[in-house]
Design a protein around this motif. Structure first.
Motif, PDB file in Angstrom:
ATOM      1  N   LYS A   1      48.082  59.991  -4.274  1.00  0.00           N
ATOM      2  CA  LYS A   1      47.833  60.892  -4.382  1.00  0.00           C
ATOM      3  C   LYS A   1      46.348  61.204  -4.322  1.00  0.00           C
ATOM      4  O   LYS A   1      45.789  61.430  -5.166  1.00  0.00           O
ATOM      5  N   VAL A   2      46.303  61.507  -2.929  1.00  0.00           N
ATOM      6  CA  VAL A   2      44.913  61.648  -2.230  1.00  0.00           C
ATOM      7  C   VAL A   2      44.868  63.681  -2.569  1.00  0.00           C
ATOM      8  O   VAL A   2      44.834  63.983  -1.146  1.00  0.00           O
ATOM      9  N   ALA A   3      43.374  64.486  -2.927  1.00  0.00           N
ATOM     10  CA  ALA A   3      43.344  65.514  -2.508  1.00  0.00           C
ATOM     11  C   ALA A   3      41.918  64.803  -1.757  1.00  0.00           C
ATOM     12  O   ALA A   3      40.820  64.740  -1.939  1.00  0.00           O
ATOM     13  N   VAL A   4      41.529  66.032  -0.644  1.00  0.00           N
ATOM     14  CA  VAL A   4      40.629  66.456  -0.223  1.00  0.00           C
ATOM     15  C   VAL A   4      40.348  67.566   0.073  1.00  0.00           C
ATOM     16  O   VAL A   4      40.882  68.423  -0.056  1.00  0.00           O
TER      17      VAL A   4
ATOM     18  N   TRP B   1      42.445  71.095   0.025  1.00  0.00           N
ATOM     19  CA  TRP B   1      41.852  72.593  -0.743  1.00  0.00           C
ATOM     20  C   TRP B   1      39.894  72.877  -0.111  1.00  0.00           C
ATOM     21  O   TRP B   1      39.660  71.844   0.573  1.00  0.00           O
ATOM     22  N   VAL B   2      40.565  73.795  -0.109  1.00  0.00           N
ATOM     23  CA  VAL B   2      39.858  74.738   0.903  1.00  0.00           C
ATOM     24  C   VAL B   2      39.297  75.959   0.211  1.00  0.00           C
ATOM     25  O   VAL B   2      39.909  76.858  -0.729  1.00  0.00           O
ATOM     26  N   THR B   3      37.886  75.880   0.165  1.00  0.00           N
ATOM     27  CA  THR B   3      36.812  77.385  -0.371  1.00  0.00           C
ATOM     28  C   THR B   3      35.625  77.452   0.551  1.00  0.00           C
ATOM     29  O   THR B   3      35.184  77.144   2.049  1.00  0.00           O
TER      30      THR B   3
ATOM     31  N   ILE C   1      35.272  64.151  -1.264  1.00  0.00           N
ATOM     32  CA  ILE C   1      34.403  64.615  -1.529  1.00  0.00           C
ATOM     33  C   ILE C   1      33.240  64.682  -0.364  1.00  0.00           C
ATOM     34  O   ILE C   1      33.055  63.194  -0.104  1.00  0.00           O
ATOM     35  N   LEU C   2      32.640  65.101   0.403  1.00  0.00           N
ATOM     36  CA  LEU C   2      31.470  64.601   1.701  1.00  0.00           C
ATOM     37  C   LEU C   2      30.835  65.398   0.916  1.00  0.00           C
ATOM     38  O   LEU C   2      30.468  66.612   0.608  1.00  0.00           O
ATOM     39  N   GLY C   3      28.960  64.537   0.659  1.00  0.00           N
ATOM     40  CA  GLY C   3      27.615  65.541   1.202  1.00  0.00           C
ATOM     41  C   GLY C   3      27.459  65.555  -0.222  1.00  0.00           C
ATOM     42  O   GLY C   3      27.302  65.339  -1.014  1.00  0.00           O
TER      43      GLY C   3
ATOM     44  N   LEU D   1      35.723  65.477   7.792  1.00  0.00           N
ATOM     45  CA  LEU D   1      36.217  64.929   6.956  1.00  0.00           C
ATOM     46  C   LEU D   1      37.728  64.662   8.244  1.00  0.00           C
ATOM     47  O   LEU D   1      38.604  64.260   8.116  1.00  0.00           O
ATOM     48  N   ARG D   2      37.940  65.528   9.329  1.00  0.00           N
ATOM     49  CA  ARG D   2      39.365  65.565   9.923  1.00  0.00           C
ATOM     50  C   ARG D   2      39.862  64.691  10.379  1.00  0.00           C
ATOM     51  O   ARG D   2      40.946  64.394   9.876  1.00  0.00           O
ATOM     52  N   PRO D   3      39.660  63.353  10.864  1.00  0.00           N
ATOM     53  CA  PRO D   3      39.912  62.051  11.327  1.00  0.00           C
ATOM     54  C   PRO D   3      40.507  61.472   9.931  1.00  0.00           C
ATOM     55  O   PRO D   3      41.692  61.117   9.980  1.00  0.00           O
ATOM     56  N   LEU D   4      39.545  61.774   8.419  1.00  0.00           N
ATOM     57  CA  LEU D   4      40.369  61.044   7.187  1.00  0.00           C
ATOM     58  C   LEU D   4      41.313  61.786   6.721  1.00  0.00           C
ATOM     59  O   LEU D   4      42.882  61.080   6.778  1.00  0.00           O
TER      60      LEU D   4
END
Length: 385
Positions: free
Chosen positions: A2-5, A34-36, A99-101, A16-19
Motif C-alpha cells: 500500500k503506497v500513499a502519494v 492525499w491532496v492538500t 513525497i516530492l521536492g 507525480l502524475r505518471p507514477l
C-alpha cells in the motif's frame, strides 16, 4: 504493497502524475492519494479539479494553507500540515508514503510520517537552491526519508554525502520528463481557443516565484522583469501566478495589474495545469523566471530558459539555460540572447542531462524488489581519502 502519494501543488502533481497512474494500474500496489494546500485554494486556481478531471480518485483531502504569505503564515501552514497528515496516516495506514521536492506542506507530511514510523519515498532530493529556504527543507526531508530517487548522478552523490546508504539512493532522472514523452499536447489553436488569446510573432512564458532568502522586496525584483518585458515588440507574454511562498501575493497582484492594463499583449493565468503548460512550451519561444521547471523540463523542448537570480542557484544547467541577475539591464541582455535565432538553433542539439523519461518504470522496479525495511538507519560515512 500500500503506497500513499501526497500532493500539495499543481507542480508536484504534474510531476507525480505518471507514477500515480502506474501505481494504480499495477495490481502489485494499492494506492492512496492525499491532496492538500494550494490544490484546495481558490487563490491558486482550485487545482484539485485538475486531479479529479484526470480521473484519479482522491482518498483524503484537507486544507492547510494559511491565507497570509508572511513567515508566520508559512509556519502555520506547516503546523496544519503536520496535524492533517498525522490524522490521515493514522487512519489510512500505508506501507510507504511518496513525497516530492521541498514544499512547506511536504515538510509537514515528512514530519508526520517520521513520527508515525512510516517509511518515506522521496523524489528530487540532493538538489541545491541556495536562494530559497527550500534548500534546508529539501535536505531535512532527505534525512527523514528511507528511499531516494534523484534526478542526476551528482544529486545522488549529495544524498549519500548526507549520510544515506548508497543501496537506498537511485538516480532515475527527472520524473517530469516521463509526462513530456507520453502526454498528447494541445495545438496552438486549441490553446488560443481555450485561453482566449492570440499568439504573436514571439511568445514568452513567465513564471516567477519569491526568492525567500533575499532581502530585496519581491515587488522590486518583479518590477525589473516587467520593465524589461514591456520594451519588447511583437511579443505576447503569458504569466502564471507565483506559488504560496512569502510575498507570493505581491507578485500575483502585479501580474493581475499588468495584464489588465496590457490585455492586448499579455495574459495572466492562476494555473495552466500540466497539459496546457507543456503545450505552451511546445509553442512559445522562451521561458523566463526562476521556476525549477525552467531547469528540469523546459530544456527537453529545446527552447531557451532565462533563469533570473539565485532561487535555483546550484542546480545543474543545460546549454539552453541563460543565467542572469535580477537587474533591468541584465534581463534585457538575456532576452536579446534568448530571442536570437542563432542561439535557438544552437540549442536544438543540446544534451539532455536529466534522464530519458523512464523514472516511473525505474521507481516501480525498485519498489517491487523491496524485501526488508528498517527505519534504524546508520549514518553512512563517506570513505576517508
Amino acid at each position: 504493497m500500500k503506497v500513499a502519494v501526497a500532493t500539495g501543488t499543481r507542480a508536484d502533481f504534474g510531476l507525480l502524475r505518471p507514477l500515480i497512474q502506474e501505481l494504480k494500474n499495477d495490481d502489485f500496489f494499492t494506492t492512496s492519494l492525499w491532496v492538500t494546500a494550494m490544490h484546495l485554494s481558490d487563490r491558486f486556481g482550485n487545482t484539485i479539479n485538475e486531479i479529479i478531471n484526470s480521473g484519479f480518485k482522491i482518498d483524503y483531502s484537507f486544507p492547510c494553507l494559511d491565507e497570509g504569505d508572511d513567515s508566520l503564515a508559512i509556519s502555520r501552514t506547516i503546523s496544519m500540515a503536520i496535524e492533517g497528515f498525522s490524522k490521515i496516516i493514522n487512519e489510512d495506514s500505508p506501507d510507504f508514503l511518496v513525497i516530492l521536492g521541498d514544499r512547506t506542506e511536504i515538510l509537514g507530511a515528512a514530519i508526520a510520517a517520521t513520527v508515525a514510523n512510516l517509511p518515506i519515498i522521496h523524489i528530487h532530493g540532493g538538489e541545491t537552491t541556495i536562494g530559497a529556504y527550500d534548500e534546508s527543507i529539501r535536505h531535512s526531508i532527505t534525512k527523514m526519508s528511507y528511499l531516494h530517487f534523484t534526478a542526476a548522478s551528482e544529486y545522488r552523490d549529495r544524498v549519500i554525502q548526507l549520510g544515506e546508504h548508497p543501496n537506498r539512493v537511485f538516480d532515475v532522472g527527472a520524473i517530469g520528463i516521463d509526462s513530456i514523452k507520453s502526454l498528447p499536447l494541445m495545438s496552438d489553436k486549441e490553446l488560443e481557443d481555450d485561453l482566449n488569446f492570440k499568439f504573436d510573432k514571439k511568445n514568452i512564458l513567465i513564471t516567477y516565484h519569491p526568492v525567500t532568502l533575499e532581502s530585496s522586496s519581491a515587488a522590486k525584483q518583479f518590477e525589473a522583469i516587467l520593465k524589461a518585458l514591456d520594451e519588447l515588440e511583437d511579443t505576447f507574454l503569458i504569466f502564471t501566478h507565483a506559488n504560496s511562498d512569502k510575498d507570493g501575493k505581491i507578485i500575483n497582484e502585479m501580474i493581475d495589474e499588468y495584464t489588465l492594463l496590457n490585455n492586448s499583449k499579455s495574459l495572466g493565468v492562476k494555473s495552466l495545469g500540466q497539459l496546457r503548460y507543456f503545450s505552451m512550451l511546445e509553442n512559445v519561444d522562451l521561458v523566463l523566471g526562476n521556476s525549477s521547471s525552467g531547469i528540469l523540463e523546459v530544456p527537453y523542448f529545446n527552447i531557451p530558459t532565462i533563469n533570473i537570480g539565485d532561487r535555483q542557484t546550484g542546480r545543474l544547467l543545460s546549454e539552453s539555460v541563460i543565467q542572469c541577475a535580477n537587474e533591468l539591464e541584465d534581463i534585457k541582455k538575456a532576452l536579446k540572447t534568448g530571442l536570437d535565432d542563432a542561439f535557438a538553433k544552437a540549442i536544438k542539439s543540446q544534451t539532455h542531462i536529466y534522464g530519458n523519461g523512464t523514472a516511473t518504470q525505474q521507481i516501480i522496479k525498485v519498489l517491487k524488489n523491496i524485501t526488508t525495511t528498517s527505519l534504524k538507519k546508520p549514518f553512512y560515512d563517506l570513505p576517508k581519502l
